[in-house]
Design an enzyme around this catalytic site. Structure first.
Site, PDB file in Angstrom:
ATOM      1  NE  ARG A 181       1.753  -9.105 -15.697  1.00 10.58           N
ATOM      2  CZ  ARG A 181       1.520  -7.815 -15.496  1.00 10.58           C
ATOM      3  NH1 ARG A 181       0.939  -7.113 -16.451  1.00 10.58           N
ATOM      4  NH2 ARG A 181       1.845  -7.216 -14.380  1.00 10.58           N
ATOM      5  CG  HIS A 221     -11.647  -1.462   5.069  1.00  9.58           C
ATOM      6  ND1 HIS A 221     -12.086  -2.500   4.292  1.00  9.58           N
ATOM      7  CD2 HIS A 221     -10.336  -1.299   4.755  1.00  9.58           C
ATOM      8  CE1 HIS A 221     -11.090  -2.938   3.536  1.00  9.58           C
ATOM      9  NE2 HIS A 221     -10.012  -2.222   3.800  1.00  9.58           N
ATOM     10  CG  LEU A 245     -19.021   0.091  29.856  1.00  5.71           C
ATOM     11  CD1 LEU A 245     -19.555   0.910  28.683  1.00  5.71           C
ATOM     12  CD2 LEU A 245     -20.160  -0.768  30.425  1.00  5.71           C
ATOM     13  CD  GLN A 292      -6.664  -4.325  12.376  1.00  6.64           C
ATOM     14  OE1 GLN A 292      -7.013  -5.422  12.037  1.00  6.64           O
ATOM     15  NE2 GLN A 292      -6.144  -3.465  11.539  1.00  6.64           N
ATOM     16  N   GLY A 299       1.981 -11.394  -6.268  1.00  7.44           N
ATOM     17  CA  GLY A 299       1.804 -10.082  -5.612  1.00  7.44           C
ATOM     18  C   GLY A 299       1.830 -10.177  -4.091  1.00  7.44           C
TER      19      GLY A 299
HETATM   20  C1  BG6 Z   1      -6.462  -2.444   2.725  1.00  8.71           C
HETATM   21  C2  BG6 Z   1      -5.966  -1.094   2.300  1.00  8.71           C
HETATM   22  O1  BG6 Z   1      -7.741  -2.677   2.225  1.00  8.71           O
HETATM   23  O2  BG6 Z   1      -6.493  -2.510   4.128  1.00  8.71           O
HETATM   24  C3  BG6 Z   1      -4.608  -0.811   2.905  1.00  8.71           C
HETATM   25  O3  BG6 Z   1      -5.885  -1.040   0.888  1.00  8.71           O
HETATM   26  C4  BG6 Z   1      -4.622  -1.015   4.396  1.00  8.71           C
HETATM   27  O4  BG6 Z   1      -4.196   0.513   2.593  1.00  8.71           O
HETATM   28  C5  BG6 Z   1      -5.231  -2.363   4.739  1.00  8.71           C
HETATM   29  O5  BG6 Z   1      -3.286  -0.952   4.856  1.00  8.71           O
HETATM   30  C6  BG6 Z   1      -5.414  -2.528   6.220  1.00  8.71           C
HETATM   31  O6  BG6 Z   1      -5.857  -3.828   6.502  1.00  8.71           O
HETATM   32  P1  BG6 Z   1      -5.520  -4.528   7.874  1.00  8.71           P
HETATM   33  O7  BG6 Z   1      -6.296  -5.794   7.835  1.00  8.71           O
HETATM   34  O8  BG6 Z   1      -4.040  -4.709   7.900  1.00  8.71           O
HETATM   35  O9  BG6 Z   1      -5.981  -3.575   8.921  1.00  8.71           O
END
Ligand code: BG6
Length: 480
Positions: A46, A232, A376, A369, A15
């Protein structure tokens, strides 16, 4: 001499996540000499593949930061020699028993420690966990199973799914998220300001400049609130807002995080705005809308954007809006924490600012990111004979300050999983509390079939997000 061995089985090895994140992160750890002396990596999926084919696949996708360095070919070859493949069904006790046999051969009589990283769709987690633990758990060492969100779709399914599993949120492994506590608890100047007394609003912003292309099947079942906000962004919020933990011990930190969650009000419909991107043509290029994706059901109302106002009803934060915004197919890619401070009372320089005093408040930005940074915004006198003020940034730009590359979040998480460090993993009471905040809202959105506000692919955000912020008397900081 170390007589133990760690086997890491990446379940779902062919994947996207495995190819893009897990194998590169494992290689980076190997490159940095962070893996134990005796380790073996197994890909499990698989499709039929030989060891050589797996190595070929992994080799082609080692796109991590290490890949940019010179002289890593030799290490890469050594790493690939430690990678193997076993083909099997995710719900087959027999196939996992065959894997167990192979793992044993590699372990060669040593104490066996095993990690199963489930890089597969959530609807097959349970079967895979059962089979792995019944047929392939270690006989004389530890076995750890790692799953990634989404852990279920609501409170009930999450509880059923996550019993006894280690749940990760890869955002907790991000450098700047790790730094949040350092910033707060090791600098005298921040902590005294960290409350409703000085902070007017906190904003957690996630945007991506691409849509769900090709991932529609997964995404449509979950939507942006479950994909990004409930995990997140909420994890960042709890770290941001928690009280000082007794120590840096995982349990102490998680105790404080869970208290924040339990002090929060469950979201109501009026606290959120949802959106979905539609197709847009720019410069002759057609950017497809969400429902133009073949993997998305026609007429889907799944939100690809959401903005929400959350409140923590405790002594520190009462009345401070925590605004969250998360969206796909917006105009840029960034994740930021923006802390907006209150006005200076009786500001002597009032008349030197424009009509809107809001333009003169301090703002602390932690850019998670890209281009990691902490800055500040302060008011400063423009040099010269007159008295003109402007806003400037005290700026810590990571790329300018540190020459070392920033590790990928998955490297930290995998290393912690190997070392048994639980700080970055989500405890199940945390997860329950997180779901309790979002489940009533998610159910209501679905039951009432609330129509999302449509926004063009690549736009800044649906207009409703501005009204939401305005209702709480603030503006989104990222739109300046
Ligand atoms: C994943 C989500 O958990 O985090 C995605 O399922 C998203 O939809 C991704 O694109 C973003 O992660 P990063 O680390 O690239 O900001």
């Amino acid at each position: 001499k170390d007589n133990s061995t760690v086997s890491i089985t990446v379940v779902g090895a062919s994947g996207d996540l495995a190819k893009k994140k897990i194998f590169p992160a494992l290689f980076a750890l190997y490159y940095e000499d962070c893996l134990p002396e005796h380790f073996t990596i197994f890909g499990y999926a698989r499709s039929k593949m030989t060891d050589a084919e797996l190595r070929n696949m992994v080799c082609r996708t080692l796109t991590c930061r290490i890949d940019k360095r010179e002289n890593c070919t030799e290490k890469m070859e050594l790493f690939l020699k430690r990678c193997f493949y076993h083909s099997g069904q995710y719900d087959s006790l027999d196939n996992f028993a065959e894997l167990d046999k192979k793992l044993k051969e590699h372990e060669d009589g040593r104490v066996s420690n095993r990690i199963f990283y489930l890089s597969i769709p959530p609807n097959i987690f349970i079967d895979a966990v059962k089979c792995a633990s019944l047929s392939a758990s270690s006989a004389n060492g530890w076995t750890r199973v790692i799953v990634e969100k989404p852990f279920g779709r609501d409170s009930e399914s999450s509880a059923a799914l996550t019993k006894d599993l280690k749940q990760i949120d890869h955002y907790l492994g991000k450098e700047l998220v790790e730094n949040l506590s350092v910033l707060r608890f090791s600098n005298l100047i921040f902590e005294p300001l960290w409350s409703r007394q000085y902070i007017r609003s906190v904003q957690l912003i996630f945007s991506e400049d691409f849509g769900t292309e090709g991932r529609g099947g997964y995404f449509d079942h979950y939507g942006i609130i479950r994909d990004i906000m409930q995990n997140h962004l909420l994890q960042i919020l709890t770290l941001f807002a928690m009280e000082t933990p007794v120590s840096l011990d995982a349990e102490d930190i998680r105790n404080e995080k869970v208290k924040v969650l339990r002090s929060m009000r469950p979201l109501k419909l009026e606290d959120v705005v949802i959106g979905q991107y539609k197709s847009e043509t720019r410069g002759g290029v057609v950017y497809p809308g969400y429902t133009d994706d073949k993997t998305v059901p026609q007429g889907s109302l799944t939100p690809t954007f959401a903005a929400a106002a959350l409140f923590i009803d405790n002594a520190r934060w009462e009345g401070v809006p925590f605004l969250m915004k998360a969206g796909k197919a917006l105009h840029d890619k960034r994740t930021e924490i923006r802390v907006q401070f209150r006005h200076v009372p009786g500001n002597l320089y009032k008349r030197n600012f424009g009509p809107d005093l809001d333009d003169a408040t301090n703002e602390l930005v932690i850019r998670v990111q890209p281009d990691e940074a902490i800055y500040l915004t302060i008011n400063n006198k423009v040099p010269g004979l007159g008295m003109k003020l402007d806003r400037s940034n005290l700026n810590l730009l990571y790329a300018a300050r540190y020459s070392k590359e920033i590790p990928d979040a998955y490297e930290r998480l995998l290393l912690d999983a190997i070392e048994g460090e639980r700080r970055l993993f989500i405890r199940s009471d945390e997860l329950d509390a997180a779901w309790a905040l979002f489940t009533p809202l998610l159910k209501e959105l679905e039951e009432k079939k609330i129509i999302p506000e449509y926004y063009p692919y690549g736009s800044r955000s649906p207009i409703g997000a501005h009204y939401l912020a305005a209702r709480h008397n603030v503006k989104w900081g990222d739109l300046d």
